[in-house]
Scaffold this motif. Structure first.
Motif, mmCIF file in Angstrom:
data_model
loop_
_atom_site.group_PDB
_atom_site.id
_atom_site.type_symbol
_atom_site.label_atom_id
_atom_site.label_comp_id
_atom_site.label_asym_id
_atom_site.label_seq_id
_atom_site.Cartn_x
_atom_site.Cartn_y
_atom_site.Cartn_z
ATOM 1 N N TYR A 100 -1.296 -0.157 -10.031
ATOM 2 C CA TYR A 100 -2.606 -0.631 -9.589
ATOM 3 C C TYR A 100 -2.438 -1.634 -8.455
ATOM 4 O O TYR A 100 -1.422 -2.336 -8.360
ATOM 5 C CB TYR A 100 -3.340 -1.341 -10.739
ATOM 6 C CG TYR A 100 -3.476 -0.521 -11.997
ATOM 7 C CD1 TYR A 100 -4.620 0.207 -12.266
ATOM 8 C CD2 TYR A 100 -2.442 -0.490 -12.943
ATOM 9 C CE1 TYR A 100 -4.754 0.954 -13.435
ATOM 10 C CE2 TYR A 100 -2.555 0.258 -14.104
ATOM 11 C CZ TYR A 100 -3.716 0.975 -14.343
ATOM 12 O OH TYR A 100 -3.829 1.704 -15.504
ATOM 13 N N TYR A 101 -3.482 -1.744 -7.632
ATOM 14 C CA TYR A 101 -3.606 -2.877 -6.728
ATOM 15 C C TYR A 101 -4.108 -4.073 -7.542
ATOM 16 O O TYR A 101 -4.811 -3.892 -8.548
ATOM 17 C CB TYR A 101 -4.605 -2.576 -5.603
ATOM 18 C CG TYR A 101 -4.148 -1.540 -4.617
ATOM 19 C CD1 TYR A 101 -3.154 -1.826 -3.686
ATOM 20 C CD2 TYR A 101 -4.716 -0.263 -4.610
ATOM 21 C CE1 TYR A 101 -2.740 -0.869 -2.774
ATOM 22 C CE2 TYR A 101 -4.310 0.703 -3.699
ATOM 23 C CZ TYR A 101 -3.318 0.395 -2.790
ATOM 24 O OH TYR A 101 -2.905 1.347 -1.880
ATOM 25 N N ARG A 144 1.240 7.197 -6.595
ATOM 26 C CA ARG A 144 0.078 7.956 -7.055
ATOM 27 C C ARG A 144 0.141 9.397 -6.561
ATOM 28 O O ARG A 144 -0.172 10.339 -7.307
ATOM 29 C CB ARG A 144 -1.200 7.269 -6.582
ATOM 30 C CG ARG A 144 -1.484 5.972 -7.320
ATOM 31 C CD ARG A 144 -2.712 5.267 -6.776
ATOM 32 N NE ARG A 144 -3.077 4.131 -7.628
ATOM 33 C CZ ARG A 144 -4.077 3.286 -7.367
ATOM 34 N NH1 ARG A 144 -4.825 3.472 -6.285
ATOM 35 N NH2 ARG A 144 -4.339 2.294 -8.191
ATOM 36 N N ARG A 200 -4.290 -13.116 -5.557
ATOM 37 C CA ARG A 200 -4.908 -11.800 -5.713
ATOM 38 C C ARG A 200 -5.009 -11.381 -7.176
ATOM 39 O O ARG A 200 -5.885 -10.579 -7.529
ATOM 40 C CB ARG A 200 -4.117 -10.749 -4.919
ATOM 41 C CG ARG A 200 -4.155 -10.945 -3.418
ATOM 42 C CD ARG A 200 -3.307 -9.916 -2.693
ATOM 43 N NE ARG A 200 -3.825 -8.556 -2.854
ATOM 44 C CZ ARG A 200 -3.256 -7.474 -2.317
ATOM 45 N NH1 ARG A 200 -2.151 -7.613 -1.576
ATOM 46 N NH2 ARG A 200 -3.783 -6.281 -2.495
ATOM 47 N N CYS A 201 -4.127 -11.908 -8.006
ATOM 48 C CA CYS A 201 -4.085 -11.517 -9.415
ATOM 49 C C CYS A 201 -4.807 -12.490 -10.345
ATOM 50 O O CYS A 201 -5.026 -12.178 -11.523
ATOM 51 C CB CYS A 201 -2.633 -11.398 -9.875
ATOM 52 S SG CYS A 201 -1.688 -10.082 -9.081
ATOM 53 N N GLU A 240 -6.501 -6.127 -7.091
ATOM 54 C CA GLU A 240 -7.958 -6.251 -7.151
ATOM 55 C C GLU A 240 -8.594 -5.299 -8.151
ATOM 56 O O GLU A 240 -9.707 -5.538 -8.619
ATOM 57 C CB GLU A 240 -8.547 -5.994 -5.754
ATOM 58 C CG GLU A 240 -8.242 -7.091 -4.750
ATOM 59 C CD GLU A 240 -6.822 -7.071 -4.212
ATOM 60 O OE1 GLU A 240 -6.401 -8.084 -3.596
ATOM 61 O OE2 GLU A 240 -6.115 -6.045 -4.397
ATOM 62 N N GLU A 241 -7.904 -4.218 -8.520
ATOM 63 C CA GLU A 241 -8.499 -3.226 -9.417
ATOM 64 C C GLU A 241 -7.961 -3.298 -10.846
ATOM 65 O O GLU A 241 -8.463 -2.619 -11.740
ATOM 66 C CB GLU A 241 -8.267 -1.809 -8.869
ATOM 67 C CG GLU A 241 -6.809 -1.396 -8.829
ATOM 68 C CD GLU A 241 -6.589 -0.061 -8.129
ATOM 69 O OE1 GLU A 241 -7.528 0.418 -7.438
ATOM 70 O OE2 GLU A 241 -5.494 0.503 -8.250
ATOM 71 N N TYR A 242 -6.952 -4.151 -11.070
ATOM 72 C CA TYR A 242 -6.330 -4.165 -12.400
ATOM 73 C C TYR A 242 -7.198 -4.887 -13.421
ATOM 74 O O TYR A 242 -7.730 -5.962 -13.151
ATOM 75 C CB TYR A 242 -4.953 -4.838 -12.336
ATOM 76 C CG TYR A 242 -4.187 -4.718 -13.635
ATOM 77 C CD1 TYR A 242 -3.843 -3.474 -14.142
ATOM 78 C CD2 TYR A 242 -3.836 -5.846 -14.373
ATOM 79 C CE1 TYR A 242 -3.154 -3.346 -15.333
ATOM 80 C CE2 TYR A 242 -3.142 -5.731 -15.560
ATOM 81 C CZ TYR A 242 -2.810 -4.477 -16.041
ATOM 82 O OH TYR A 242 -2.143 -4.352 -17.228
ATOM 83 N N GLN A 243 -7.322 -4.296 -14.616
ATOM 84 C CA GLN A 243 -8.143 -4.868 -15.683
ATOM 85 C C GLN A 243 -7.413 -4.883 -17.023
ATOM 86 O O GLN A 243 -8.037 -5.011 -18.071
ATOM 87 C CB GLN A 243 -9.456 -4.082 -15.811
ATOM 88 C CG GLN A 243 -10.330 -4.137 -14.578
ATOM 89 C CD GLN A 243 -11.621 -3.359 -14.726
ATOM 90 O OE1 GLN A 243 -11.893 -2.765 -15.765
ATOM 91 N NE2 GLN A 243 -12.434 -3.363 -13.673
ATOM 92 N N LYS A 245 0.819 -1.219 0.000
ATOM 93 C CA LYS A 245 0.000 0.000 0.000
ATOM 94 C C LYS A 245 0.849 1.264 0.000
ATOM 95 O O LYS A 245 0.557 2.220 -0.742
ATOM 96 C CB LYS A 245 -0.949 -0.005 1.201
ATOM 97 C CG LYS A 245 -1.885 1.195 1.239
ATOM 98 C CD LYS A 245 -2.844 1.122 2.416
ATOM 99 C CE LYS A 245 -3.761 2.337 2.442
ATOM 100 N NZ LYS A 245 -4.710 2.305 3.577
#
Length: 325
Positions: free
Chosen positions: A62-63, A40, A89-90, A65-68, A33
């Motif tokens: 990115y974390y 950022r 997580r990935c 959980e938010e990566y797309q 974190k």
């Protein structure tokens, strides 16, 4: 080519930023974190080389959980003990068409990666390059650009078109890659290298150059290398270098290429983090015991590092107690 670096610490930032400089599209994913939020906040990561020319480099981070994103290839650079959790997580954004590439220290990561990527999509290697994470969002590349080198191999030992494209991009980024068809021998060569330099420099809190300047450095290296090669030979692994070549490589890199570098194990110890000794010296001990061979020097060093870790944890608690009071 599009890459996503998973584990955006010192090595992840080095590979990702240099591949980006070479014209590739690169995203970064990290679970720390402090690092994500600092990058950022700053609008990028601060990059230096040999403690000079500190400047801000814009990156997207990115974390998990938010990566797309949808890269061609993931580059993994976590610590060995963090990889399993990070893969979990990935996992939601992995696709069957994507490749995984890694040059992580130690051994144990290949089995974990193979749970998520098909053998023909898995490429691994070893990196003789140096970098230091000064803190969250602040990295220092060590040595002149292009001074390092690396080896890599396909898990299947059958290079495909993508592998050759990857080698081309790594060459553009001045990592000087050598593609081999000896997967285990390639990876274990770096384990052997690290089992000497990382561990000794950590135990005695010195740079690689300071170690190499000691009159007995080559003799120490040879004892550890002989044990490591005895282990590998019993396990049926043919290393990519001869014993003498490995001694020469350690002395050259320590004296000429990276004399001012503190290895990553030292950095972990210095910053009160667990080391990867069990995945380096400890790994060689474990494999040796499978074949009724006792790598006594590596076992002794493994215990020494763990004792030093206990001492550092005691030191940290004392500091925290003083701060609390």
């Amino acid at each position: 080519m599009k890459f996503t670096v998973i584990g955006s610490g010192a090595m992840g930032l080095l590979y990702g930023i240099l591949l980006k400089d070479a014209g590739n599209e690169v995203d970064f994913v990290d679970g720390w974190k402090d690092n994500v939020e600092k990058i950022r906040e700053q609008g990028g990561v601060y990059v230096s080389r040999d403690h000079e020319d500190k400047h801000l480099v814009d990156i997207d981070i990115y974390y998990p959980e938010e990566y797309q994103g949808n890269p061609d290839c993931y580059i993994f650079f976590t610590k060995q003990m963090q990889l399993a959790e990070m893969l979990e997580r990935c996992a939601h954004f992995f696709k069957p068409t994507q490749y995984a590439f890694t040059c992580m220290n130690g051994m144990g990561h290949i089995e974990k990666l193979a749970k998520y990527f098909e053998p023909q999509k898995l490429i691994a290697g070893t990196a003789l390059v140096a970098t230091v994470l000064n803190g969250a969002g602040d990295v220092d590349f060590i040595g002149k650009r292009g001074a390092g080198s690396m080896n890599l191999a396909n898990y299947t030992e059958k290079p495909d078109e993508f592998t050759h494209q990857l080698v081309t991009e790594l060459e553009k980024a001045q990592f000087h890659p050598t593609l081999t068809t000896n997967f285990a021998g390639t990876l274990l060569a770096k384990v052997v290298f690290n089992s000497v330099v990382n561990t000794i420099c950590t135990m005695f809190e010195m740079t690689m150059g300071e170690y190499a300047a000691y009159d007995g450095a080559e003799e120490m290296a040879r004892q550890l290398i002989d044990e490591a090669y005895d282990v590998c030979e019993r396990d049926g692994v043919k290393l990519i270098n001869t014993r003498q070549d490995e001694v020469a490589s350690i002395m050259y890199v320590s004296k000429e290429a990276m004399p001012l570098h503190y290895p990553s194990m030292y950095q972990d110890m210095h910053n009160y983090r667990p080391t990867e000794v069990d995945y380096i010296n400890g790994y060689l001990v474990k494999i040796g015991r499978r074949h009724n061979y006792d790598a006594k020097t590596h076992a002794f060093l493994t215990h020494e590092v763990h004792l030093a870790e206990l001492g550092k944890q005691r030191e940290l608690k004392q500091q925290q107690g003083e701060t609390g009071s």
